[in-house]
Scaffold this motif. Structure first.
Motif, PDB file in Angstrom:
ATOM      1  N   UNK A  28       0.839  -1.196   0.000  1.00 53.61           N
ATOM      2  CA  UNK A  28       0.000   0.000   0.000  1.00 53.61           C
ATOM      3  C   UNK A  28       0.869   1.240   0.000  1.00 53.61           C
ATOM      4  N   UNK A  30      -0.435   4.175   0.699  1.00 52.61           N
ATOM      5  CA  UNK A  30      -0.963   5.089   1.702  1.00 52.61           C
ATOM      6  C   UNK A  30      -0.306   4.893   3.047  1.00 52.61           C
ATOM      7  N   UNK A  31      -0.272   5.979   3.789  1.00 53.03           N
ATOM      8  CA  UNK A  31       0.329   5.909   5.116  1.00 53.03           C
ATOM      9  C   UNK A  31      -0.626   6.677   6.016  1.00 53.03           C
ATOM     10  N   UNK A  32      -1.046   6.028   7.062  1.00 53.10           N
ATOM     11  CA  UNK A  32      -2.057   6.640   7.925  1.00 53.10           C
ATOM     12  C   UNK A  32      -1.478   6.848   9.312  1.00 53.10           C
ATOM     13  N   UNK A  43      -3.034  -6.846   9.580  1.00 57.56           N
ATOM     14  CA  UNK A  43      -3.947  -7.629   8.752  1.00 57.56           C
ATOM     15  C   UNK A  43      -3.114  -8.476   7.800  1.00 57.56           C
ATOM     16  N   UNK A  46      -3.981 -10.203   1.578  1.00 59.96           N
ATOM     17  CA  UNK A  46      -5.030 -10.988   0.917  1.00 59.96           C
ATOM     18  C   UNK A  46      -4.461 -11.572  -0.360  1.00 59.96           C
ATOM     19  N   UNK A  50      -3.682 -10.180  -4.371  1.00 55.74           N
ATOM     20  CA  UNK A  50      -2.374  -9.559  -4.495  1.00 55.74           C
ATOM     21  C   UNK A  50      -1.423 -10.313  -5.407  1.00 55.74           C
TER      22      UNK A  50
END
Lengths: 734, 319
Positions: A28, A30-32, A43, A46, A50
């Motif tokens: 990913x 994104x970085x949150x 998690x 999947x 992937x």
């Protein structure tokens, strides 16, 4: 289809990059930020979604671009003709030069050389020309180009490969003891290779294969100033032996002041590993025994009779090595190195020359006023000659001596101071005619009367004999070219002005000799004159012998000659003239012409026998003044009896310098060194050259590169379109 | 004493009648923010839970030996011949300690402002309000260690210094409640009111000992738990690498899968904290940063008023 640079196929590994990039998107982006992860656990990925690659079309385009790029770098081309064969290689003119010098006796070098020749012959293509040479100090042609491809070989041989024609000649290769003159051999063969007789030859590629140990002692000076042919390549086949240690011993010229102190020089080669050597005097039996026991001896310890010498590699040492008193040594033996070929240095065993000098006069031998006394002093103490000086009264000659003078071994020299009886004069005449030498020195004016009997055209002058301390004559003219005065020819020794002559018997030549007129042997030849022009020494030949006459003696009443420094050399010179030289020949090396002494050379009527060290007897024709068949080291004997000449022949000093000759030293002299390539390598090189040419003509890589750029443009357009669609759909969702 | 339920409060206070927290946070001055909140709030004194000399009588109690004879009601003795002590409702000056957590987790905020901003404003508001009542207010800001300490005082300029201290406190690192609570326990000998403003994102066990210690010293403790709405609801949708601002740990989280687990664990933690507070007699108030600040004050003061009455009532019953 061929490929010029297959190594660039490695660039296909770059295909992994787009694959990785397409898989990397799974992580990913994104970085949150979050206050605390204490209520969260990771998690698991999947897998179903992937592991699948998305954007297959983009991936394929990127792969295609990279493949095209890699393929362009490999520079492919379309092959037009069939593969090359050995027949397609250019014709060569190969000259094989084999070293047969003495240093090739080392180890297995000679066997290696022969094997190498065979190998070279095998590597030749059928169309190649071949010549075979052997060289040492001279160049020997065993087979030349003409003999295997020329017209005189006949049509039947035209199709036989050169190698097969030359192969039988290999047996003619013989190892010699001569020194190697590499420079001269290279020069000769290079000139021959360069001189092409026809177009076909000039097109062929010349090659010079040298099979040699390339020792440092190989002379290469001959290459200086020689312009090496531009096309000619020298291919070096350097033979090597695993045992480098080599040394040699050499006898130095003895000091005249101390003839018993024999000095020996030992030289160790630069690349030697050993430094301890042993040297000894030996004769044939000792040498044989030494050869048998050589393997058992301790290489670091001297046995009885040996002198140990320490010589570091590349250096030399001089040691004193006295001759064993009871041994008739004819050689020096060296032990301690790994190569036998130069370990023996031959010398002629010293032997005193026995000379009988008859003095015809009635003086006592201890009368310092008489000439005999000084003659005896001058002839005793010569280390190389033992002179018997019997005296006789010429008025009543001893019958025994007279008999001896007529016999097979007459005295070598007769010195007469008075004329003597008629019988004596007749005996003298016979003696001289048979080859004897007579020195007549009239003791006084009375004895001078018999001189014109010996010399034609001579008459006694009436000049008043000189007397007095301040009234003397000096020598004014000396013929230094005559053997009698040759030792004084050097300006350092030719000063005779200190010798004063008080008494001389004046004589006069009736006729002066005319130049360019054949000389009558009976007329006197003046060797020395006084400053007033009166002759001092006269010479004439009679039969096989010669007569010398002095008009002033050496006794103190006549002159200072007996007490001068010139007297002893003069007597020795006189003995040399009468009996032949006693000086041994120094420094004769293998294949060097040996000059024969005058006695052996001039007076022979029958062929001269020369015995070689291996017992062979060679006949030397009448008139030969040089012996040119000294092909092996050892002691040679020429003639027999009193005329016997023995001379030692040794290996050249340079031949023992067995360190390796650097390749660069040949290159510095302008020699073009060729690469050692086999025919297969050459073929592949040629093939490669042809491929390069073909590829540069076709230039397929340009098309591949253009294709690559095209695919990249398509890829850029495609990816930007995909991104736009994605953005629009995202906005629609929002 | 049950803690005030957030949801019940927000139901009683319609959103429109209070200051919008986002609008409030846009005001730069902390003092101004506090004043605004308090002015919109109630005025008047709060009742002290303690008895002492005061004006307002509360109850009588029978004298037992050892009681201070000064408080004997001689008139009653004259009337009934019994010794009674007269007790008054005390109006003391309250000593309040504001403990503000400024750890990194407090720096998180999904709204326009962070939890720390919210907590600072809340602390400033309480301080302003109390100082209006002439109560002494002290301040302790901390992360893993104490950053600022202002002792509880009431004097001119103290409130200003308190505001400055709050404002300059930078965002810290981790959270460690041990040191500040110990510090307060050491310095505040006199009983007072301790208000802890924190997100309490730490294991509840570590809280128990320290809070219990404070309580045992007689302090009244209230915990204002400042929480971001994102922490409560976990509203994320995109899978991403979640970065823990406090520990710098990173985890790959797919919120779709993680939300349920998060919420259940969060609820467990909240329940644990709550039961802990209940056990220790500590008031716990949840302050979601999306709620108006007045709620917090209202709840706090409301409960204190009630407590004061209850204490008085209990005292009356015991009499």
């Amino acid at each position: 289809m061929g490929i010029l640079a297959p190594l660039f196929f490695a660039g296909l590994a770059g295909l992994a990059l787009p694959l990785i990039f397409h898989l990397v998107r799974r992580i990913p982006r994104g970085r949150q930020e979050f206050s605390s992860l204490m209520f969260l656990s990771p998690t698991p990925p999947r897998l179903t979604r992937r592991s699948r690659l998305d954007q297959i079309a983009l991936l394929l385009m990127r792969l295609a671009a990279l493949s095209l790029l890699a393929l362009a770098f490999t520079r492919p081309f379309l092959r037009e003709s069939a593969l090359l064969s050995l027949q397609d290689l250019p014709r060569r003119r190969v000259a094989i030069l084999v070293d047969t010098s003495a240093s090739m006796h080392r180890g297995t070098l000679w066997q290696q050389a022969l094997q190498q020749v065979e190998k070279e012959l095998e590597g030749l293509a059928p169309q190649d020309d071949l010549a075979l040479y052997a060289f040492s100090d001279r160049l020997e042609r065993l087979a030349d180009f003409a003999s295997n491809k020329g017209d005189n070989a006949g049509e039947a041989q035209a199709n036989v490969p050169a190698a097969e024609l030359v192969r039988p000649r290999i047996k003619e290769l013989k190892l010699t003891w001569a020194t190697s003159n590499l420079g001269l051999a290279l020069r000769r063969v290079a000139e021959e290779l360069d001189a092409a007789a026809d177009v076909q030859q000039s097109l062929a590629e010349p090659q010079l294969v040298v099979i040699s140990d390339f020792q440092k002692g190989s002379r290469v000076e001959a290459l200086q100033g020689f312009e090496w042919p531009k096309r000619l390549q020298l291919i070096e086949r350097r033979l090597e032996t695993p045992k480098p240690t080599n040394a040699f011993a050499q006898l130095l010229a003895s000091d005249e002041a101390a003839p018993d102190e024999v000095r020996v020089r030992l030289v160790n080669a630069a690349d030697s590993t050993g430094d301890q050597f042993f040297v000894r005097w030996a004769d044939a039996s000792i040498a044989e025994a030494a050869t048998k026991t050589a393997a058992k001896l301790d290489p670091r310890r001297a046995v009885e009779g040996e002198t140990a010498v320490y010589v570091p590699p590349g250096q030399s040492r001089v040691v004193k090595l006295p001759r064993p008193p009871k041994l008739l040594a004819d050689r020096l033996l060296l032990r301690g190195d790994e190569h036998e070929f130069d370990n023996t240095f031959y010398v002629v065993p010293p032997r005193k020359q026995e000379i009988t000098l008859v003095y015809a006069g009635d003086e006592a031998d201890n009368d310092p006023q008489a000439m005999r006394y000084y003659l005896k002093l001058a002839t005793t103490g010569d280390p190389l000659r033992e002179v018997q000086l019997p005296a006789l009264n010429p008025q009543q000659p001893d019958a025994k001596l007279l008999e001896a003078m007529r016999g097979p071994l007459p005295p070598q020299l007769v010195v007469a101071v008075e004329a003597g009886s008629a019988e004596w004069q007749a005996a003298l005449k016979t003696y001289v005619e048979q080859g004897g030498t007579l020195l007549f020195v009239p003791r006084d004016q009375k004895e001078l009367a018999s001189l014109p009997q010996l010399f034609d055209g001579l008459e006694i002058s009436d000049a008043t004999p000189r007397r007095g301390e301040n009234d003397f004559a000096l020598l004014g003219e000396i013929d230094f070219t005559h053997p009698l005065f040759a030792p004084f020819a050097n300006p350092r020794y030719n000063d005779f002005t200190r010798i004063h002559f008080w008494n001389s018997r004046a004589v006069k030549l009736k006729t002066q000799p005319v130049k360019d007129e054949p000389m009558n042997p009976a007329t006197p030849h003046v060797l020395a004159r006084f400053d007033d022009g009166q002759p001092w020494i006269l010479e004439r030949s009679m039969g096989q012998g010669r007569i010398l006459a002095l008009t002033s003696g050496w006794q103190p009443d006549d002159s200072q000659f007996a007490v001068s420094t010139k007297f002893v050399p003069f007597v020795i010179s006189l003995l040399d003239l009468a009996c032949g030289t006693t000086q041994p020949l120094a420094g004769v090396v293998v294949n060097e012409p040996v000059p024969l002494p005058t006695l052996l050379a001039d007076k022979r009527t029958t062929p001269l026998t020369v015995q070689t060290p291996d017992g062979q007897k060679l006949l030397l024709a009448v008139g030969e003044t040089k012996f040119e068949q000294a092909t092996m080291p050892g002691v040679y004997t020429a003639g027999s009896g009193t005329d016997e000449l023995r001379f030692a022949v040794n290996l050249a000093e340079a031949e023992s310098d067995t360190a390796s000759l650097p390749k660069e030293s040949l290159e510095q002299l302008g020699v073009r060194m060729g690469r050692d390539v086999t025919r297969a390598q050459e073929l592949s090189h040629m093939r490669q050259q042809r491929d390069t040419e073909l590829e540069s003509r076709q230039q397929t890589w340009r098309w591949l590169l253009a294709g690559c750029v095209g695919v990249l443009i398509l890829e850029t357009w495609w990816s930007s379109r995909a991104a736009r669609v994605e953005r629009q759909s995202a906005e629609a969702v929002a | 004493m049950p803690p005030v339920e957030k949801n019940a409060k927000s139901a009683t206070h319609p959103r429109g009648s209070f200051l919008d927290p986002a609008a409030l946070m846009r005001i730069k001055s902390l003092e101004l923010r506090a004043r605004l909140v308090v002015q919109g709030f109630l005025s008047g004194l709060h009742r002290s839970p303690y008895h002492g000399f005061s004006v307002e009588f509360t109850e009588y109690r029978q004298y037992t030996p050892g009681d201070d004879p000064r408080y004997l009601d001689w008139r009653l003795y004259a009337r009934s011949d019994r010794y009674y002590l007269k007790r008054f409702e005390d109006e003391t000056n309250l000593r309040c300690y504001l403990l503000v957590d400024l750890s990194r987790s407090m720096g998180y905020g999904s709204l326009e402002y962070t939890k720390a901003d919210y907590a600072k404003t809340a602390a400033a508001t309480v301080a302003y309000f109390l100082s209006k009542q002439r109560d002494a207010v002290g301040l302790v800001t901390f992360d893993t260690q104490i950053q600022e300490i202002l002792p509880a005082r009431f004097r001119p300029g103290h409130l200003h210094r308190l505001f400055l201290a709050l404002e300059r406190s930078p965002a810290g690192k981790g959270t460690d409640l041990t040191a500040p609570l110990e510090q307060v326990a050491r310095t505040a000998r006199k009983r007072g009111f301790v208000v802890l403003l924190s997100d309490l994102l730490a294991p509840p066990e570590s809280l128990e000992l320290r809070l219990g210690y404070l309580r045992s010293q007689g302090h009244e403790v209230a915990v204002l738990r400042v929480l971001d709405p994102a922490e409560i609801d976990f509203p994320f949708n995109q899978a991403a690498m979640f970065h823990d601002v406090e520990t710098d740990r990173e985890l790959y989280i797919d919120p779709v899968f993680a939300r349920q687990q998060y919420q259940s664990r969060f609820a467990e933690h909240a329940a644990a904290v709550r039961s802990l507070c209940t056990r220790l007699g500590v008031d716990l108030y949840d302050l979601p940063t999306s709620q108006p600040l007045e709620h917090a004050l209202f709840d706090l003061l409301n409960s204190r008023m009630r407590r004061g009455r209850q204490v008085a009532r209990k005292a009356g019953v015991s009499r």
